[in-house]
Scaffold this active site. Sequence first.
Site, PDB file in Angstrom:
ATOM      1  N   GLU A   1      -1.295 -16.844  -9.083  1.00 45.98           N
ATOM      2  CA  GLU A   1      -0.229 -16.086  -9.726  1.00 45.98           C
ATOM      3  C   GLU A   1       1.134 -16.351  -9.091  1.00 45.98           C
ATOM      4  O   GLU A   1       2.116 -15.696  -9.429  1.00 45.98           O
ATOM      5  CB  GLU A   1      -0.528 -14.582  -9.669  1.00 45.98           C
ATOM      6  CG  GLU A   1      -1.726 -14.184 -10.502  1.00 45.98           C
ATOM      7  CD  GLU A   1      -1.897 -12.681 -10.592  1.00 45.98           C
ATOM      8  OE1 GLU A   1      -0.878 -11.960 -10.675  1.00 45.98           O
ATOM      9  OE2 GLU A   1      -3.052 -12.223 -10.572  1.00 45.98           O
TER      10      GLU A   1
ATOM     11  N   CYS B   1      -6.499  -5.560  -7.849  1.00 43.81           N
ATOM     12  CA  CYS B   1      -6.208  -5.057  -6.512  1.00 43.81           C
ATOM     13  C   CYS B   1      -5.839  -6.171  -5.534  1.00 43.81           C
ATOM     14  O   CYS B   1      -5.352  -5.894  -4.440  1.00 43.81           O
ATOM     15  CB  CYS B   1      -7.364  -4.226  -5.973  1.00 43.81           C
ATOM     16  SG  CYS B   1      -8.936  -5.065  -5.932  1.00 43.81           S
ATOM     17  N   HIS B   2      -6.000  -7.423  -5.940  1.00 44.94           N
ATOM     18  CA  HIS B   2      -5.551  -8.531  -5.085  1.00 44.94           C
ATOM     19  C   HIS B   2      -4.025  -8.546  -4.977  1.00 44.94           C
ATOM     20  O   HIS B   2      -3.478  -9.179  -4.091  1.00 44.94           O
ATOM     21  CB  HIS B   2      -6.053  -9.874  -5.628  1.00 44.94           C
ATOM     22  CG  HIS B   2      -5.513 -10.226  -6.964  1.00 44.94           C
ATOM     23  ND1 HIS B   2      -6.048  -9.696  -8.131  1.00 44.94           N
ATOM     24  CD2 HIS B   2      -4.489 -11.030  -7.346  1.00 44.94           C
ATOM     25  CE1 HIS B   2      -5.368 -10.179  -9.162  1.00 44.94           C
ATOM     26  NE2 HIS B   2      -4.420 -10.985  -8.713  1.00 44.94           N
TER      27      HIS B   2
ATOM     28  N   ASN C   1     -12.133  -0.036  -5.631  1.00 41.57           N
ATOM     29  CA  ASN C   1     -11.918  -0.396  -7.036  1.00 41.57           C
ATOM     30  C   ASN C   1     -13.189  -1.045  -7.586  1.00 41.57           C
ATOM     31  O   ASN C   1     -13.592  -2.106  -7.120  1.00 41.57           O
ATOM     32  CB  ASN C   1     -10.727  -1.358  -7.121  1.00 41.57           C
ATOM     33  CG  ASN C   1     -10.464  -1.897  -8.508  1.00 41.57           C
ATOM     34  OD1 ASN C   1     -11.115  -1.555  -9.480  1.00 41.57           O
ATOM     35  ND2 ASN C   1      -9.491  -2.782  -8.588  1.00 41.57           N
TER      36      ASN C   1
ATOM     37  N   TYR D   1       0.834  -1.199   0.000  1.00 41.87           N
ATOM     38  CA  TYR D   1       0.000   0.000   0.000  1.00 41.87           C
ATOM     39  C   TYR D   1       0.871   1.254   0.000  1.00 41.87           C
ATOM     40  O   TYR D   1       0.597   2.211  -0.717  1.00 41.87           O
ATOM     41  CB  TYR D   1      -0.938  -0.004   1.222  1.00 41.87           C
ATOM     42  CG  TYR D   1      -1.960  -1.109   1.166  1.00 41.87           C
ATOM     43  CD1 TYR D   1      -3.158  -0.930   0.490  1.00 41.87           C
ATOM     44  CD2 TYR D   1      -1.721  -2.333   1.778  1.00 41.87           C
ATOM     45  CE1 TYR D   1      -4.100  -1.940   0.426  1.00 41.87           C
ATOM     46  CE2 TYR D   1      -2.663  -3.354   1.723  1.00 41.87           C
ATOM     47  CZ  TYR D   1      -3.847  -3.150   1.045  1.00 41.87           C
ATOM     48  OH  TYR D   1      -4.767  -4.162   0.971  1.00 41.87           O
TER      49      TYR D   1
END
Length: 100
Positions: A95, A66-67, A58, A35
């Site tokens: 990912e 945003c993850h 978002n 952040y």
Amino acid sequence: MSAPSSTFLRMVGTAFQRDIWQQLQRVGWGEYVSYGELGLAAGRPGSGRAVGGAVGANPIPIIVGCHRVLASNNKITGYSGGNGIPTKVWLLDHESIGHL
């Protein structure tokens, strides 16, 4: 026959939110950002808490990933999409993004 219309997504938010979302779009597949780093990249150093609010607002989280935002210690602090944190964990694991 008429030309096909173009379709696009418009993210409506405050100037601060749009700045954060724009920086968030630069975080690629398999990458993550904190952040604080996101706030710094948007020219808003020291705004980590406000960045969290913008990330949570978002409107298209699966498209603007945003993850991929974690706390500075790689911990998951929340997620507003899907089923919340379990969805974020699944996306990060998918990912191969390490997290605590």
